[in-house]
Design a protein around this motif. Sequence first.
Motif, mmCIF file in Angstrom:
data_model
loop_
_atom_site.group_PDB
_atom_site.id
_atom_site.type_symbol
_atom_site.label_atom_id
_atom_site.label_comp_id
_atom_site.label_asym_id
_atom_site.label_seq_id
_atom_site.Cartn_x
_atom_site.Cartn_y
_atom_site.Cartn_z
ATOM 1 N N VAL A 128 0.838 -1.197 0.000
ATOM 2 C CA VAL A 128 0.000 0.000 0.000
ATOM 3 C C VAL A 128 0.872 1.246 0.000
ATOM 4 O O VAL A 128 0.580 2.234 -0.679
ATOM 5 C CB VAL A 128 -0.947 -0.032 1.221
ATOM 6 N N HIS A 182 1.213 7.398 -6.103
ATOM 7 C CA HIS A 182 0.179 8.416 -6.200
ATOM 8 C C HIS A 182 0.733 9.782 -5.821
ATOM 9 O O HIS A 182 0.492 10.780 -6.494
ATOM 10 C CB HIS A 182 -0.990 8.052 -5.294
ATOM 11 N N TRP A 183 1.497 9.807 -4.749
ATOM 12 C CA TRP A 183 2.063 11.070 -4.261
ATOM 13 C C TRP A 183 2.940 11.706 -5.330
ATOM 14 O O TRP A 183 2.959 12.908 -5.512
ATOM 15 C CB TRP A 183 2.847 10.776 -2.993
ATOM 16 N N ASP A 184 3.658 10.838 -6.055
ATOM 17 C CA ASP A 184 4.529 11.360 -7.106
ATOM 18 C C ASP A 184 3.753 11.696 -8.370
ATOM 19 O O ASP A 184 4.343 12.112 -9.368
ATOM 20 C CB ASP A 184 5.609 10.338 -7.451
ATOM 21 N N GLU A 231 -1.107 16.246 -16.712
ATOM 22 C CA GLU A 231 -2.116 17.280 -16.898
ATOM 23 C C GLU A 231 -1.993 17.963 -18.252
ATOM 24 O O GLU A 231 -0.941 18.497 -18.581
ATOM 25 C CB GLU A 231 -1.967 18.325 -15.794
ATOM 26 N N LEU A 281 -10.866 17.579 -15.957
ATOM 27 C CA LEU A 281 -11.355 16.219 -15.743
ATOM 28 C C LEU A 281 -12.243 16.152 -14.514
ATOM 29 O O LEU A 281 -12.147 16.975 -13.615
ATOM 30 C CB LEU A 281 -10.171 15.270 -15.575
ATOM 31 N N GLY A 327 -13.958 13.609 -11.425
ATOM 32 C CA GLY A 327 -13.933 12.336 -10.707
ATOM 33 C C GLY A 327 -12.625 11.607 -10.895
ATOM 34 O O GLY A 327 -11.547 12.202 -10.932
ATOM 35 N N PHE A 328 -12.737 10.312 -11.018
ATOM 36 C CA PHE A 328 -11.545 9.482 -11.090
ATOM 37 C C PHE A 328 -11.001 9.387 -12.503
ATOM 38 O O PHE A 328 -10.058 8.662 -12.748
ATOM 39 C CB PHE A 328 -11.874 8.064 -10.620
ATOM 40 N N SER A 367 -9.215 11.028 -14.115
ATOM 41 C CA SER A 367 -7.844 11.454 -14.369
ATOM 42 C C SER A 367 -6.857 10.312 -14.128
ATOM 43 O O SER A 367 -5.681 10.443 -14.409
ATOM 44 C CB SER A 367 -7.489 12.626 -13.471
ATOM 45 N N TYR A 368 -7.358 9.197 -13.595
ATOM 46 C CA TYR A 368 -6.456 8.064 -13.390
ATOM 47 C C TYR A 368 -6.199 7.367 -14.706
ATOM 48 O O TYR A 368 -7.093 7.210 -15.523
ATOM 49 C CB TYR A 368 -7.099 7.068 -12.410
ATOM 50 N N LEU A 408 -4.492 -7.913 -1.206
ATOM 51 C CA LEU A 408 -4.967 -7.765 0.171
ATOM 52 C C LEU A 408 -5.940 -8.885 0.526
ATOM 53 O O LEU A 408 -5.897 -9.438 1.630
ATOM 54 C CB LEU A 408 -5.635 -6.401 0.359
#
Lengths: 219, 971
Positions: free
Chosen positions: B596, B603-605, B612, B618, B620-621, B623-624, B639
């Motif tokens: 995790v 994600h942080w990076d 962008e 964009l 909601g999600f 942008s993933y 998990l």
Amino acid sequence: MKEAEIKRLLAANLLCVFSIILTTTVPAFFLDSFSVLGTHLTWLCICSVSISALNIVLCLVLKPNPSPKRSSFAHKISRFLKCCIYFFMSCILFHVIIVLYGAPLIESVTETFLFAVLLSTFTTLHCLCMLGPNIQAWIRVFSKNGAMSIWDNSLQITTMCSILGAWFGAFPIPLDWDRPWQVWPISCSLGATFGYMAGLIIAPLWIHWNQKQLTYKSR
Amino acid sequence: MQRWPVLLFLAWVCFLFFAGIGLFMSGFLLTRIELAHSSSCSDPLTPPPWDRQSLPPGSCWMPQRFSKAVLVIIDALRFEFAWFNPANVSPLPYENKLSFLHHLATSQPRHARLYRFRADPPTATMQRIKGLTTGSLPTFIDVGSNFATYAIQEDNLLAQLVQNGRKVVFMGDDTWEGLFPKKFFRSYFFPSFNVKDLHTVDDGILQHLYPTVDGGEWDLLIAHFLGVDHCGHKHGPVHPEMAKKLTQMNEMLRSLVDHLGNDTLLLVAGDHGMTETGDHGGDSEKEVNAALFVYSKTPLFGTGPPEEPEAVPQVNLVPTVALLLGVPIPYSNIGEVMAELFPGDGDALSAALQQLSVYHVNAKQVDRFLHSYSLVAQDLPAEQLQHLQEIFSTAVEEHVQLLAQMQEAVLVFPELESRLGNLISRFQLYLREARAVCTQTWARFHPLRMVAGCTLIAASCLLCYVTSELATASDSFYRSCLLYPLLWGLVVAVLLGLACTFIQEGLDLLLVSSWAAAVSQVAFFWRWWGRQPKRARVASSQPPLAAIGLRQRLRAWLGLAFPMGILLFRCGAMFSDSFVVAEARVAPFLLASLVVLLVGKLHWDGRLTVPEGPKQQLLGFSSYRKESWYLLYLVAVLLVCLRLSIFFHQCREEIPQCRPSLFIAPLASLRNTRAKNLFYLLCVASLVGLVFVVRCWLRHYGNLNSSDPLVLFVRWGFPLVVICIACYWAVASSAEDSLGKLQELVQVALVAFPWAVYGLVSVGLLLLLCNPMTVFAKDTRESAGPIVTPYLGVPSSEVDFLHVIPQIYRRMQESLKSRLERGSCKATVAAYGLGSVYSAALVIALTLLGFLLLLLHSERLSLAFLLLFLEAFVLLHIHTRARSLAGDAEPFSVPWHAVISWLLAASQFFYSTGHQPIFPAIHWNAAFVGFHLDHSTNLLPAVLVGANTFASHILFAGSQLPSAPALALCV
């Protein structure tokens, strides 16, 4: 400008810390045999409710991210409903994650769920208050160089501290000290609470010391 | 890169680790020095005689009370098995079954008595036999020699009897054969190691028991029944089989008593108890609490039985039996005589005097032992010995004084009685304290060796880290950094060896090798340090570059901090007893945290989101990235795998509320036929699913196209193996008696099917070794030359990889070019399965090994194995995805988090295949997969049990590094 905002942030955060301390002491006057360890579930409920209430009030008073355009009443209602759904979903999600991390599946479901609610209060509710039900903004805030105000920075720090606290809270569980706080989920919820409080205190200080480096791009 | 230096280097590193572990173990595993002395009749230990009784001529130490004794050892006879409670209306299968003992004890209270028999840990049968015959406390280290039972060197009961011309007859467990070679007048040994066999030993004993008893050619008859213990191992105590077994024992005792004469003592003893799962070896209450029953046709006891059965330490049996039979107490005995078995002539005074003299002999013998032991070894604390010595000498003095006063008849009755009672309790105090001191001391460690061993291991870890950092930097590394350390190590070893021979001292191989290891390590680090400054100097000549290097290095260190932090947690947890107990839960927790954290960092990076763009806003999600969603999905699966794996855990006795997983018990122990069938189908389905998925994967990557023997094996051999395993499970899980006449056929099948699997798997592995390539090259040219030079290197070797692919590519290019030039476009070369050359070979090898290890486990653990393969696959996928998202271009560098997650997964599945690092949790059944009868050597069962225990480590380490399969997964 910035100094003043940091002061407001500090005041708000200290208020939160203070209210958490109050939740541990005040209910003892109204409820018989109340203690954080003894009647942990009651405390979890009280803490979650009071912190949520305080956060919502603070959010309405301080308006950290004021929206530029005035919105209609219907729009506000829909936003509120969305927030509620998000909060509930995050509770469920936290519950599932906690179970996946090894919490008991069938026994003590109430305890686990209330712990998930507490964690959601410390993290999701805070985000909802600050950013609204806008996932895009959430993703932005929780990435490097994504913070656009000191409020965002504070959000980053408190959220991470709460989750780290909950994580570290799991460590004393296997120890054979036979203390009342080693029972699931007391150590974890206490860890999350201490982490949250630490985050609340650290955030303004950290922002104050790193003022020079922090430059926020404006959209 | 040459292969030999690398191999040699690996061997050296292995040696370093082994030396470190060996050194640590030598300090940690408890040992006790065995004295070679033995007692004899002429020892001046006889107590002072009192007026009415003196030693009859020909007796030894004490007058003989019984001329014969029968010792019936019922293995794992827990106290609850022997205890009869008439008030219990609904007894469990093991309760109220030995009704005959109860009948004897109530109808003849002065002839019979039941005791709680406290076994000393370790509660393994061999240690218990040692304790029951020598009267001493076997230590930890003996557990290791359970596979090969060594003859007992110490003085013991049997040796004393033989020395005094008595005849000892034995029948039962063949462990005794190794322990007491050539001690028995007559013996009937039966194989003991097959824990699934409930009847061979018992039926064998019953066949010989009564004729031997009636024949009368014996003084001590030992019968060691194993059925109850094996029934516990196979079915657990709460099973109808256990009721049958105990009823059989009850009948055996009933008819045995009918055959006994008046001068015979009958002892029925359990060597240890058993846990609720039927295991033993530890020190939990249920394992330690055995039963002892004493009976004779002449009155034994002066008084009636106590309300609650008395608890007697196991070692106490030795001096008691020795003195009752009129032989000397074994030299090393530290047990206390059971005085109530020496009631004297009848009245209370003579009983007390008799008991006093028994205690006197016993105390003298223990004192003599402590004295000679303290001369040989200094481990018994001197001040405590001094204290014991004082208690002993005052008690003996007073005893002599008292007898003298009695001769003169100065003492009147009440005062005499109280003084006698006082003296007896002082002797008892002495004996108990002496035993306590010994128990404490023989649980003693060598801290220096432990610390040195730990240091050696830690240095070896550091060495591995340094090597992993440096080896990629230079090709000549192995040769240059290996030669000097090896040379130094050899020199030191030779010097030490010479020194030892000069001083005429015993050569301690362990010390020499650990010194050699330490010196070679120092040499390695010296050399590494010597190379270091050179690079620094080169760097300092270009200041700006150095600055960048520093920042980069700092960043690299920070990147390392996460996985290394997790690793540090894990290492730190090893120092806490509680965390060791809870390790089964700690490993998955840390693994989940690591993965995790990895995703969180990505994600942080901002690696998970779409870079962008200027225009799009964009919602909601969305942008993933698509790949990010796939990664998150994989993490979720991981998990879930981690959580599911917790359901396969075995329990430790430290956690009393824990219930062992229901998947660990073999299907044969299930009584509900429907559940049994359902589980059986589930297990077979998981097996079929595993093969199906592997084949699908191979087909998907085009590795099933060629007609090589290996590919053919994968196509046809895999299903065959599955069929064999399924048949074996079916036969093994069927009920014991249900097949009736087919019994013999079943016996054959029990051996044949595992051997078929062994054979098929070894054929598969051989084929894999001969030709691991599953690439199918289709060549439509006229001249069919070799497409690829045979692949030789280890799968992860970079050079080989870089060697093969360009070759094929060049070949294809050339041929295409020549075709084009000639203008004929019809002929082409196509190679299938090239992208997964490495991983296909590894997947095949792992599946084969998986089959083998699956067979050694109980049926329902196949689900755990399925989970294992799934989790390994998901982990590799996560790491390849994460790397491609993080934008790492280098295909051959393995990130540390991958290595550490691999390690955590290995230890997680050690627990999830039903193991625990404790002796009772070892799956001994594994030694009998394919071997119905006893083993001729100890090597094979050791290998089988070892493979069973370390299945997860074999599977995870067998795939080398995560890099190799990961390579192809990303193709």
